[in-house]
Write an enzyme that holds these catalytic residues in place. Sequence first.
Site, PDB file in Angstrom:
ATOM      1  N   LYS A  87       9.298  -1.532  -0.906  1.00  0.00           N
ATOM      2  CA  LYS A  87       8.224  -1.855   0.049  1.00  0.00           C
ATOM      3  C   LYS A  87       8.608  -3.112   0.818  1.00  0.00           C
ATOM      4  O   LYS A  87       8.899  -4.157   0.223  1.00  0.00           O
ATOM      5  CB  LYS A  87       6.926  -2.063  -0.739  1.00  0.00           C
ATOM      6  CG  LYS A  87       5.673  -1.897   0.080  1.00  0.00           C
ATOM      7  CD  LYS A  87       4.477  -1.895  -0.871  1.00  0.00           C
ATOM      8  CE  LYS A  87       3.162  -1.781  -0.130  1.00  0.00           C
ATOM      9  NZ  LYS A  87       2.026  -2.028  -1.024  1.00  0.00           N
TER      10      LYS A  87
HETATM   11  O1  G3P Z   1      -2.679  -0.907  -0.047  1.00  0.00           O
HETATM   12  C1  G3P Z   1      -2.773  -2.195   0.469  1.00  0.00           C
HETATM   13  C2  G3P Z   1      -3.826  -2.906  -0.266  1.00  0.00           C
HETATM   14  O2  G3P Z   1      -3.445  -3.316  -1.533  1.00  0.00           O
HETATM   15  C3  G3P Z   1      -4.616  -3.892   0.453  1.00  0.00           C
HETATM   16  O3  G3P Z   1      -5.888  -3.572   0.113  1.00  0.00           O
HETATM   17  O4  G3P Z   1      -8.263  -3.932  -0.188  1.00  0.00           O
HETATM   18  O5  G3P Z   1      -6.643  -5.871  -0.279  1.00  0.00           O
HETATM   19  O6  G3P Z   1      -7.147  -4.763   1.872  1.00  0.00           O
HETATM   20  P1  G3P Z   1      -7.050  -4.598   0.397  1.00  0.00           P
END
Ligand code: G3P
Length: 218
Positions: A87
């Site tokens: 990633k």
């Molecule tokens: O998949 C990306 C993720 O981990 C970010 O999620 O909820 O932190 O915006 P969030």
Amino acid sequence: MKFFIDTANLDQIAEAQDMGVLDGVTTNPSLMAKEGITGEQNIIDHYKKICDLVDGHVSAEVISTDFEGMVKEGEALAALNDQIVVKLPMIKDGVKACKYFSDKGVKTNVTLVFSPGQALLAAKAGATYVSPFIGRLDDISTDGLNLIAEIRMIYDNYGFETEILAASVRHTMHVIECAKLGADVMTGPLSSIDGLLKHPLTDIGLAKFLADYKKGNS
Ligand code: G3P
């Protein structure tokens, strides 16, 4: 549509895997830290545990921001297991590293994507997956789902094979809308998958079927 779970929590990964609908796992440094996994070796060991739990792809994020560092880290991560997807952040060196890895047949996931132009670059660099963050766009009053639609259109126009991995999915409706828009993959918390199960008429109907069965067999 593939379902990935977006967590480094082993219990939740095992629970999703046990339901039989899990296609992979995505992680990032924040999710690792949330589980208290710190230090290079502990993080590596944790990736190995995740790979042992699931059959599908496991995204492992580099923390370097320069090309050489990303290549070194990515090569070490990819060597851990065939399931590992390297990633990489959507920055210039990340795009360069993506091209480097895709030329070598190493799977990649370009992350922190917030615009169609960034997604186009990721596809040009041969990314296996591109991760548009829909929840974080919603957070700043911008329609995250619209980004999925725009990327789908661009990729279909040119037949790009990069899979659209809708990320920063927060809830069940995100999953359903991404499915309608043709996202190849969604990654979200366990609750976003579990939420798909729920309908009151299912619960009421099942209770009635069981009650009628009891009546007929008593
Ligand atoms: O998949 C990306 C993720 O981990 C970010 O999620 O909820 O932190 O915006 P969030």
